[in-house]
Motif scaffolding. Structure first.
Motif, short mmCIF file in Angstrom:
data_model
loop_
_atom_site.label_atom_id
_atom_site.label_comp_id
_atom_site.label_asym_id
_atom_site.label_seq_id
_atom_site.Cartn_x
_atom_site.Cartn_y
_atom_site.Cartn_z
N PHE A 164 49.06 30.01 43.05
CA PHE A 164 48.51 30.67 41.88
C PHE A 164 47.16 31.31 42.19
CE2 PHE A 164 46.00 30.83 38.00
CZ PHE A 164 46.89 31.35 37.07
N LEU A 165 46.32 30.61 42.94
CA LEU A 165 44.96 31.09 43.23
C LEU A 165 44.96 32.36 44.10
CD1 LEU A 165 42.05 30.45 42.58
CD2 LEU A 165 41.98 28.94 44.56
N PRO A 166 45.70 32.41 45.21
CA PRO A 166 45.73 33.66 45.99
C PRO A 166 46.33 34.84 45.21
CG PRO A 166 46.51 31.82 47.31
CD PRO A 166 46.40 31.33 45.91
N LEU A 167 47.38 34.56 44.43
CA LEU A 167 48.00 35.63 43.64
C LEU A 167 47.01 36.20 42.63
CD1 LEU A 167 50.44 37.31 42.78
CD2 LEU A 167 51.12 35.42 41.26
N GLY A 168 46.35 35.30 41.90
CA GLY A 168 45.35 35.74 40.93
C GLY A 168 44.19 36.45 41.60
N SER A 169 43.81 35.96 42.78
CA SER A 169 42.70 36.57 43.52
C SER A 169 43.04 37.99 43.96
CB SER A 169 42.36 35.72 44.75
OG SER A 169 41.93 34.44 44.36
N PHE A 170 44.29 38.21 44.36
CA PHE A 170 44.72 39.55 44.78
C PHE A 170 44.67 40.53 43.60
CE2 PHE A 170 48.06 42.77 45.40
CZ PHE A 170 47.59 43.36 46.57
N ILE A 171 45.20 40.10 42.47
CA ILE A 171 45.22 40.97 41.28
C ILE A 171 43.80 41.27 40.81
CG2 ILE A 171 45.91 41.12 38.86
CD1 ILE A 171 48.34 39.35 39.62
N LEU A 172 42.97 40.23 40.74
CA LEU A 172 41.58 40.43 40.31
C LEU A 172 40.80 41.23 41.35
CD1 LEU A 172 40.81 36.92 38.78
CD2 LEU A 172 40.96 39.10 37.54
N GLY A 173 41.15 41.04 42.62
CA GLY A 173 40.50 41.81 43.69
C GLY A 173 40.73 43.30 43.53
N LEU A 174 41.96 43.67 43.17
CA LEU A 174 42.27 45.08 42.92
C LEU A 174 41.48 45.59 41.70
CD1 LEU A 174 46.15 45.12 43.39
CD2 LEU A 174 44.45 46.11 44.93
N LEU A 175 41.45 44.78 40.66
CA LEU A 175 40.74 45.16 39.43
C LEU A 175 39.25 45.34 39.69
CD1 LEU A 175 40.54 45.39 36.26
CD2 LEU A 175 40.15 42.91 36.28
N TRP A 176 38.62 44.34 40.31
CA TRP A 176 37.18 44.38 40.52
C TRP A 176 36.77 45.48 41.50
CZ3 TRP A 176 37.27 38.37 40.92
CH2 TRP A 176 37.20 37.82 39.63
N THR A 177 37.56 45.67 42.56
CA THR A 177 37.23 46.72 43.52
C THR A 177 37.37 48.10 42.90
OG1 THR A 177 38.03 45.30 45.33
CG2 THR A 177 37.68 47.63 45.83
N GLY A 178 38.43 48.28 42.10
CA GLY A 178 38.61 49.55 41.41
C GLY A 178 37.47 49.84 40.46
N ASN A 179 37.03 48.81 39.74
CA ASN A 179 35.90 48.95 38.82
C ASN A 179 34.63 49.31 39.57
OD1 ASN A 179 33.47 47.62 37.23
ND2 ASN A 179 35.08 47.97 35.72
N PHE A 180 34.44 48.65 40.72
CA PHE A 180 33.23 48.89 41.51
C PHE A 180 33.20 50.32 42.06
CE2 PHE A 180 30.70 48.76 45.44
CZ PHE A 180 29.54 48.20 44.95
N LEU A 181 34.35 50.79 42.51
CA LEU A 181 34.43 52.15 43.04
C LEU A 181 34.10 53.19 41.96
CD1 LEU A 181 37.62 51.84 45.27
CD2 LEU A 181 35.33 52.47 46.08
N LYS A 182 34.45 52.87 40.73
CA LYS A 182 34.24 53.81 39.63
C LYS A 182 32.83 53.75 39.07
CE LYS A 182 36.27 55.40 35.29
NZ LYS A 182 37.40 55.25 34.33
N TYR A 183 32.29 52.54 38.90
CA TYR A 183 31.00 52.39 38.22
C TYR A 183 29.85 51.95 39.13
CZ TYR A 183 33.88 52.73 34.05
OH TYR A 183 34.76 53.16 33.10
#
Length: 207
Positions: A164-183
């Motif tokens: 559960f932890l790696p799966l959640g980390s991958f999804i959140l990693g995509l979200l947070w990195t995308g947010n960082f690239l934008k803002y």
């Protein structure tokens, strides 16, 4: 040198893969993971200085905080609700025995505060602020950068032997990195990361 993709692979192995290999042979080192991450800061500051990576590129600015956190608000709330729901319906999927004792000692409160003010900010500083800026020296392909950061973030959560932890980390990693690239705001990521992770820690500590 830093534009060389081979060197990037070597650097990734040094900063992230080698510690994971060590954990494979010495599992008890998992309890010192924050110190290992802190140890990487010397190298990171060397790269930042030599490549003239600015504070703005690192996301250390407050100009776009409210825009960034606004975009993170809904997914952060959904993540917290999902974690709580899974703990009620399938607790065994989320509880990590090796961390329960660590969280409870000396207390759940201290573990949560340590996570909020040290662990989560440090992870975002290294895995978004630094790693994104470092990858941009090699490539400006946003898909590559998001996947690279998310895979590294996921890999760092695999030693806990919990799917559960790696799966959640991958999804959140995509979200947070995308947010960082934008803002380009690391503070918003720290807040989202801290709230989601603290929820997980509290529920696991109380399990």
């Amino acid at each position: 040198m830093f534009k060389n993709k081979i060197f990037l692979i070597i650097e990734t192995a040094y900063l992230f893969i080698f510690p994971l290999v060590l954990l494979r042979f010495y599992p008890s080192l998992i309890h010192y993971r924050i110190y290992v991450l802190m140890g990487s800061l010397i190298y990171i500051f060397t790269v930042v200085y030599s490549q003239k990576i600015t504070a703005k590129l690192f996301g250390v600015n407050s100009n776009s905080f409210f825009q960034a956190i606004k975009m993170l608000l809904t997914p952060s709330i959904i993540s917290i609700i999902l974690i709580y729901t899974f703990f009620q319906l399938a607790r065994r999927w989320l509880v990590i025995p090796m961390l329960v004792e660590e969280i409870r000692s000396p207390s759940i409160l201290i573990s949560v505060l340590t996570y909020i003010f040290i662990s989560a900010p440090l992870q975002e500083f290294v895995l978004r602020g630094y790693l994104v800026s470092r990858l941009e020296i090699v490539s400006h392909n946003k898909t590559f950068i998001k996947l690279y950061c998310a895979i590294i973030f996921m890999a760092l959560h695999t030693p806990f032997h919990n799917w559960f932890l790696p799966l959640g980390s991958f999804i959140l990693g995509l979200l947070w990195t995308g947010n960082f690239l934008k803002y380009r705001n690391v503070y918003a990521l720290m807040l989202s990361h801290a709230l989601i992770g603290a929820t997980y820690i509290i529920l696991m500590g109380m399990s």
